[in-house]
Scaffold this active site. Structure first.
Site, short mmCIF file in Angstrom:
data_model
loop_
_atom_site.label_atom_id
_atom_site.label_comp_id
_atom_site.label_asym_id
_atom_site.label_seq_id
_atom_site.Cartn_x
_atom_site.Cartn_y
_atom_site.Cartn_z
N GLY A 109 0.77 -1.11 -0.05
CA GLY A 109 0.06 0.06 -0.06
C GLY A 109 0.71 1.21 -0.02
O GLY A 109 0.45 2.01 0.73
N SER A 110 2.01 1.31 -0.93
CA SER A 110 2.57 2.51 -1.01
C SER A 110 1.98 3.87 -1.53
O SER A 110 2.08 4.97 -0.82
CB SER A 110 4.04 2.34 -1.76
OG SER A 110 3.45 2.26 -3.13
N ASN A 111 0.80 3.67 -2.17
CA ASN A 111 0.04 4.86 -2.63
C ASN A 111 -0.89 5.10 -1.15
O ASN A 111 -1.28 6.29 -1.14
CB ASN A 111 -0.70 4.52 -3.83
CG ASN A 111 0.04 4.77 -4.96
OD1 ASN A 111 0.59 6.08 -5.17
ND2 ASN A 111 0.10 3.99 -5.80
N HIS B 108 -3.52 3.60 -12.23
CA HIS B 108 -2.97 2.62 -13.04
C HIS B 108 -1.63 2.78 -13.48
O HIS B 108 -1.36 4.11 -14.07
CB HIS B 108 -4.21 2.20 -14.19
CG HIS B 108 -3.57 1.26 -15.20
ND1 HIS B 108 -3.87 -0.16 -14.88
CD2 HIS B 108 -2.89 1.32 -16.39
CE1 HIS B 108 -3.45 -1.00 -15.63
NE2 HIS B 108 -2.96 -0.08 -16.67
N ASP C 264 -9.85 -0.74 -16.26
CA ASP C 264 -8.93 0.25 -16.31
C ASP C 264 -9.34 1.22 -17.38
O ASP C 264 -8.63 1.95 -18.46
CB ASP C 264 -7.59 -0.56 -16.98
CG ASP C 264 -7.12 -1.35 -15.87
OD1 ASP C 264 -7.15 -0.93 -14.57
OD2 ASP C 264 -6.25 -2.35 -15.85
N SER D 9 -1.89 7.01 -14.41
CA SER D 9 -3.20 7.48 -14.56
C SER D 9 -4.12 7.66 -13.20
O SER D 9 -4.14 6.20 -13.04
CB SER D 9 -3.80 6.91 -15.94
OG SER D 9 -3.15 7.18 -16.92
N ARG E 206 -8.12 -6.97 -7.01
CA ARG E 206 -9.08 -7.66 -7.42
C ARG E 206 -9.90 -6.81 -8.67
O ARG E 206 -9.99 -5.55 -8.76
CB ARG E 206 -10.15 -7.77 -6.30
CG ARG E 206 -9.46 -8.50 -5.06
CD ARG E 206 -9.79 -9.99 -5.22
NE ARG E 206 -11.04 -10.28 -5.46
CZ ARG E 206 -11.43 -11.56 -5.76
NH1 ARG E 206 -10.45 -12.68 -5.94
NH2 ARG E 206 -12.75 -11.97 -5.97
N ILE E 207 -10.45 -7.76 -9.60
CA ILE E 207 -11.42 -7.12 -10.63
C ILE E 207 -12.81 -7.00 -10.13
O ILE E 207 -13.43 -8.18 -9.41
CB ILE E 207 -11.55 -8.00 -11.68
CG1 ILE E 207 -10.20 -8.00 -12.48
CG2 ILE E 207 -12.38 -7.42 -12.93
CD1 ILE E 207 -9.79 -8.86 -13.70
N LEU E 208 -13.34 -5.86 -9.93
CA LEU E 208 -14.72 -5.62 -9.37
C LEU E 208 -15.92 -5.94 -10.13
O LEU E 208 -15.76 -5.43 -11.37
CB LEU E 208 -14.77 -4.44 -8.66
CG LEU E 208 -13.48 -4.08 -7.52
CD1 LEU E 208 -13.33 -2.48 -6.89
CD2 LEU E 208 -13.73 -4.91 -6.11
N GLN F 164 5.84 8.83 -9.27
CA GLN F 164 5.38 9.88 -9.74
C GLN F 164 3.85 9.58 -9.27
O GLN F 164 3.12 10.38 -9.00
CB GLN F 164 5.00 9.93 -11.40
CG GLN F 164 6.40 10.39 -11.93
CD GLN F 164 6.70 11.93 -11.71
OE1 GLN F 164 5.90 12.74 -11.58
NE2 GLN F 164 7.84 12.14 -11.07
N ASN G 201 -9.08 4.97 -8.98
CA ASN G 201 -8.07 4.06 -9.10
C ASN G 201 -6.98 4.68 -9.75
O ASN G 201 -7.10 5.63 -10.18
CB ASN G 201 -8.58 2.85 -10.10
CG ASN G 201 -7.42 1.85 -10.22
OD1 ASN G 201 -6.97 1.33 -9.13
ND2 ASN G 201 -7.03 1.44 -11.30
#
Length: 204
Positions: free
Chosen positions: A12-14, A109, A145, A136, A91-93, A173, A107
């Protein structure tokens, strides 16, 4: 005061970048919870040390994606979020989940969307020989995405780049633009019109 719930699957760096920016810049918001689909996500330790409530909804406990999403949604909604932030949530929601949080689900990406959706974005960039790569921030839609783009950052792709080196340059970034985009949401500066994000001037 807006409530933010952040979803992670790993370190979880973001998430950490957002938490630190929110506190340093004194946003009119609180990080209400950090939720992971993995009990061993190291980001949960950071959150607990920072005094942020944590929760785990283990994805492998739910054979059906819809059942997992329903359990996750119930847990998220218990914190009454104004915004849900995906920060390395792998996970794909499902479409009903995404639609429930329409306009309040962000999100990040690791590519300059719409280029290179999906996985292995840095390897794709190197394989295609692009000269510019990046990240993005976007509102999430049912299409993987895709969704209205809030912010982007570009980095050069250098001749001797490896996948790891390029990923680290992009990640630096991400840690800048994701907190910025979340702050814009908190400040009420983002709106979506005809599939495009508009950023209001801060003075408005």
């Amino acid at each position: 005061m807006k409530n933010i719930v952040i979803l992670i699957s790993g370190r979880g760096s973001n998430m950490q970048a957002i938490v630190e920016a929110a506190r340093a810049e004194k946003w009119p918001a609180r990080i209400a919870a950090i939720i992971s689909n993995r009990a061993d996500a190291s980001g949960l330790e950071y959150a607990a040390a920072a005094g942020i409530p944590t929760a785990v909804v283990v994805s492998k406990d739910y054979p059906e994606r819809s059942d997992f999403d329903a359990a996750l949604r119930a847990k998220i909604d218990s914190y009454t979020p104004d915004l849900v932030v995906l920060a390395g949530f792998m996970r794909i929601l499902t479409a009903p989940f995404v639609e429930h949080y329409d306009g309040r689900l962000l999100n990040i990406h690791p590519s300059l969307l719409p280029s290179f959706p999906g996985l292995a974005t840095h390897q794709q960039a190197l394989s295609f020989g692009v000269k510019v790569h990046g990240a993005s921030v976007h509102f999430v839609t049912a299409d993987l995405d895709h969704g209205p783009i809030v912010a982007q950052a570009a980095v050069p792709v250098l001749q001797d780049d490896t996948e790891h080196v390029l990923a680290e340059r992009v990640l630096a970034q991400e840690h800048i633009i994701y907190p910025r985009a979340v702050r814009w949401f908190v400040e009420g500066r983002l709106s979506i019109e005809n599939g495009r994000v508009h950023l209001a001037d801060q003075a408005q």
